[in-house]
Design a protein around this motif. Structure first.
Motif, PDB file in Angstrom:
ATOM      1  N   SER A  34       0.801  -1.227   0.000  1.00  0.00           N
ATOM      2  CA  SER A  34       0.000   0.000   0.000  1.00  0.00           C
ATOM      3  C   SER A  34       0.836   1.281   0.000  1.00  0.00           C
ATOM      4  N   ILE A  35       2.151   1.167  -0.170  1.00  0.00           N
ATOM      5  CA  ILE A  35       2.979   2.368  -0.313  1.00  0.00           C
ATOM      6  C   ILE A  35       3.323   2.508  -1.797  1.00  0.00           C
ATOM      7  N   PHE A  36       3.003   3.648  -2.347  1.00  0.00           N
ATOM      8  CA  PHE A  36       3.341   3.916  -3.747  1.00  0.00           C
ATOM      9  C   PHE A  36       4.451   4.956  -3.792  1.00  0.00           C
ATOM     10  N   ILE A  37       5.371   4.756  -4.720  1.00  0.00           N
ATOM     11  CA  ILE A  37       6.419   5.767  -4.895  1.00  0.00           C
ATOM     12  C   ILE A  37       6.272   6.368  -6.278  1.00  0.00           C
ATOM     13  N   GLU A  38       6.247   7.681  -6.326  1.00  0.00           N
ATOM     14  CA  GLU A  38       6.110   8.336  -7.627  1.00  0.00           C
ATOM     15  C   GLU A  38       6.904   9.632  -7.638  1.00  0.00           C
ATOM     16  N   GLN A  39       6.959  10.248  -8.821  1.00  0.00           N
ATOM     17  CA  GLN A  39       7.688  11.503  -9.001  1.00  0.00           C
ATOM     18  C   GLN A  39       7.022  12.606  -8.180  1.00  0.00           C
ATOM     19  N   LEU A  40       7.834  13.436  -7.549  1.00  0.00           N
ATOM     20  CA  LEU A  40       7.300  14.626  -6.867  1.00  0.00           C
ATOM     21  C   LEU A  40       6.920  15.673  -7.912  1.00  0.00           C
ATOM     22  N   ASN A  41       5.738  16.252  -7.777  1.00  0.00           N
ATOM     23  CA  ASN A  41       5.403  17.382  -8.651  1.00  0.00           C
ATOM     24  C   ASN A  41       5.086  18.616  -7.802  1.00  0.00           C
ATOM     25  N   THR A  42       4.972  19.747  -8.471  1.00  0.00           N
ATOM     26  CA  THR A  42       4.869  21.019  -7.734  1.00  0.00           C
ATOM     27  C   THR A  42       3.633  21.068  -6.820  1.00  0.00           C
ATOM     28  N   LYS A  43       2.569  20.335  -7.187  1.00  0.00           N
ATOM     29  CA  LYS A  43       1.348  20.371  -6.360  1.00  0.00           C
ATOM     30  C   LYS A  43       1.565  19.747  -4.978  1.00  0.00           C
ATOM     31  N   GLN A  44       2.555  18.834  -4.895  1.00  0.00           N
ATOM     32  CA  GLN A  44       2.750  18.144  -3.613  1.00  0.00           C
ATOM     33  C   GLN A  44       3.857  18.774  -2.774  1.00  0.00           C
ATOM     34  N   VAL A  45       4.471  19.836  -3.284  1.00  0.00           N
ATOM     35  CA  VAL A  45       5.643  20.390  -2.599  1.00  0.00           C
ATOM     36  C   VAL A  45       5.315  20.887  -1.187  1.00  0.00           C
ATOM     37  N   ASP A  46       4.138  21.492  -0.991  1.00  0.00           N
ATOM     38  CA  ASP A  46       3.814  21.999   0.347  1.00  0.00           C
ATOM     39  C   ASP A  46       3.810  20.882   1.388  1.00  0.00           C
ATOM     40  N   LYS A  47       3.321  19.711   0.992  1.00  0.00           N
ATOM     41  CA  LYS A  47       3.299  18.559   1.923  1.00  0.00           C
ATOM     42  C   LYS A  47       4.730  18.133   2.257  1.00  0.00           C
ATOM     43  N   VAL A  48       5.577  18.134   1.241  1.00  0.00           N
ATOM     44  CA  VAL A  48       6.981  17.759   1.447  1.00  0.00           C
ATOM     45  C   VAL A  48       7.658  18.782   2.371  1.00  0.00           C
ATOM     46  N   GLU A 108       9.626  18.279   5.789  1.00  0.00           N
ATOM     47  CA  GLU A 108      10.997  18.815   5.870  1.00  0.00           C
ATOM     48  C   GLU A 108      11.154  19.685   7.131  1.00  0.00           C
ATOM     49  N   ASN A 109      10.191  20.596   7.348  1.00  0.00           N
ATOM     50  CA  ASN A 109      10.295  21.529   8.479  1.00  0.00           C
ATOM     51  C   ASN A 109      10.238  20.820   9.824  1.00  0.00           C
ATOM     52  N   SER A 110       9.481  19.718   9.875  1.00  0.00           N
ATOM     53  CA  SER A 110       9.389  19.032  11.171  1.00  0.00           C
ATOM     54  C   SER A 110      10.485  17.975  11.325  1.00  0.00           C
ATOM     55  N   SER A 111      11.313  17.788  10.294  1.00  0.00           N
ATOM     56  CA  SER A 111      12.319  16.718  10.360  1.00  0.00           C
ATOM     57  C   SER A 111      13.752  17.212  10.482  1.00  0.00           C
ATOM     58  N   PHE A 112      14.017  18.451  10.060  1.00  0.00           N
ATOM     59  CA  PHE A 112      15.408  18.908   9.997  1.00  0.00           C
ATOM     60  C   PHE A 112      15.625  20.211  10.769  1.00  0.00           C
ATOM     61  N   LYS A 113      16.820  20.342  11.355  1.00  0.00           N
ATOM     62  CA  LYS A 113      17.168  21.564  12.096  1.00  0.00           C
ATOM     63  C   LYS A 113      17.345  22.740  11.150  1.00  0.00           C
ATOM     64  N   THR A 114      17.881  22.486   9.966  1.00  0.00           N
ATOM     65  CA  THR A 114      18.046  23.556   8.969  1.00  0.00           C
ATOM     66  C   THR A 114      17.375  23.094   7.660  1.00  0.00           C
ATOM     67  N   PRO A 115      16.045  23.208   7.645  1.00  0.00           N
ATOM     68  CA  PRO A 115      15.303  22.676   6.481  1.00  0.00           C
ATOM     69  C   PRO A 115      15.559  23.444   5.197  1.00  0.00           C
ATOM     70  N   PRO A 130      14.267  25.482   2.145  1.00  0.00           N
ATOM     71  CA  PRO A 130      13.035  26.237   1.870  1.00  0.00           C
ATOM     72  C   PRO A 130      12.314  25.664   0.641  1.00  0.00           C
ATOM     73  N   LYS A 131      11.051  26.024   0.520  1.00  0.00           N
ATOM     74  CA  LYS A 131      10.222  25.524  -0.590  1.00  0.00           C
ATOM     75  C   LYS A 131      10.883  25.783  -1.954  1.00  0.00           C
ATOM     76  N   GLN A 132      11.539  26.954  -2.082  1.00  0.00           N
ATOM     77  CA  GLN A 132      12.141  27.322  -3.380  1.00  0.00           C
ATOM     78  C   GLN A 132      13.168  26.299  -3.846  1.00  0.00           C
ATOM     79  N   ILE A 133      13.872  25.689  -2.907  1.00  0.00           N
ATOM     80  CA  ILE A 133      14.897  24.711  -3.323  1.00  0.00           C
ATOM     81  C   ILE A 133      14.212  23.477  -3.914  1.00  0.00           C
ATOM     82  N   PHE A 134      13.127  23.034  -3.274  1.00  0.00           N
ATOM     83  CA  PHE A 134      12.404  21.872  -3.826  1.00  0.00           C
ATOM     84  C   PHE A 134      11.852  22.213  -5.217  1.00  0.00           C
ATOM     85  N   LEU A 135      11.275  23.418  -5.330  1.00  0.00           N
ATOM     86  CA  LEU A 135      10.717  23.805  -6.633  1.00  0.00           C
ATOM     87  C   LEU A 135      11.817  23.874  -7.690  1.00  0.00           C
ATOM     88  N   ALA A 136      12.981  24.389  -7.300  1.00  0.00           N
ATOM     89  CA  ALA A 136      14.096  24.491  -8.260  1.00  0.00           C
ATOM     90  C   ALA A 136      14.577  23.102  -8.669  1.00  0.00           C
TER      91      ALA A 136
END
Ligand SMILES: CC(C)(COP(=O)(O)OP(=O)(O)OC[C@H]1O[C@@H](n2cnc3c(N)ncnc32)[C@H](O)[C@@H]1OP(=O)(O)O)[C@@H](O)C(=O)NCCC(=O)NCCS
Length: 160
Positions: A5-19, A23-30, A32-38
């Motif tokens: 029941s776990i699917f792995i797929e390509q990240l797209n811009t619509k899902q970036v906020d969830k990522v 990221e923010n709750s997992s890392f001390k120096t996360p 920013p959204k712009q890096i994922f978008l880039a």
């Protein structure tokens, strides 16, 4: 890819906020959204998400530099941990880049990050060296870990 029941797929811009939430709750120096978008826009990195019942549970960003697979990021939402999702995301990158000629996979991890170090050791990564003061804000050391992908797949095939 699909596994229990776990699917792995390509990240797209619509899902970036969830990522970014994970990221923010997992890392001390996360990142920013712009890096994922880039990363998505450049199209050079392998940007993957794990979905469990359509919820973004984790992600992994990696890239091939010469014949080395570099794992830049792997994180799993705290509600979805210890279900094998990070292991599955890493294997997904191993499969993708082995086909493209990767010989080893390499990453850096904070020396204090026991859960991640345990994860990498369980998969078969070995410690290569310590990079002193690698993390700029916290001055923490990084452990560099690597795995030979031929060894990984041989071991994997012999246990399946
Ligand atoms: C590290 C992290 C990615 C692990 O994700 P996960 O999906 O829970 O990991 P998995 O379920 O695939 O774990 C596989 C194995 O790794 C080891 N492991 C994972 N988390 C562990 C923990 N908290 N304590 C001890 N061992 C752990 C175990 O051996 C586990 O196998 P088991 O559950 O059968 O014992 C997750 O804890 C996380 O997102 N942490 C914050 C972000 C981070 O530190 N990322 C790594 C940066 S280098």
């Amino acid at each position: 890819m699909e596994n229990n029941s776990i699917f792995i797929e390509q990240l797209n811009t619509k899902q970036v906020d969830k990522v970014v939430d994970i990221e923010n709750s997992s890392f001390k120096t996360p990142w920013p959204k712009q890096i994922f978008l880039a990363e998505i826009e450049k199209g050079k990195s392998f940007c993957r998400i794990a979905l469990q019942e359509d919820i973004v549970a984790g992600y992994c960003i990696s890239n091939l530099i010469f014949d080395e697979l570099h794992i830049f990021k792997v994180a799993v939402h705290e509600n979805h941990r210890r279900k094998g999702i990070a292991k599955y995301l890493l294997e997904d990158a191993f499969y993708f880049y082995k086909e493209k000629g990767a010989k080893n996979a390499i990453l850096e991890v904070r020396v204090s990050n026991e859960s991640a170090i345990n994860l990498y050791k369980k998969i078969g990564f070995e410690a290569l060296r310590v990079r002193k003061n690698y993390y700029q804000t916290t001055k923490e050391d990084a452990l560099v870990m690597f795995i030979n992908l031929d060894d990984y797949f041989q071991k994997f095939l012999s246990t399946t």
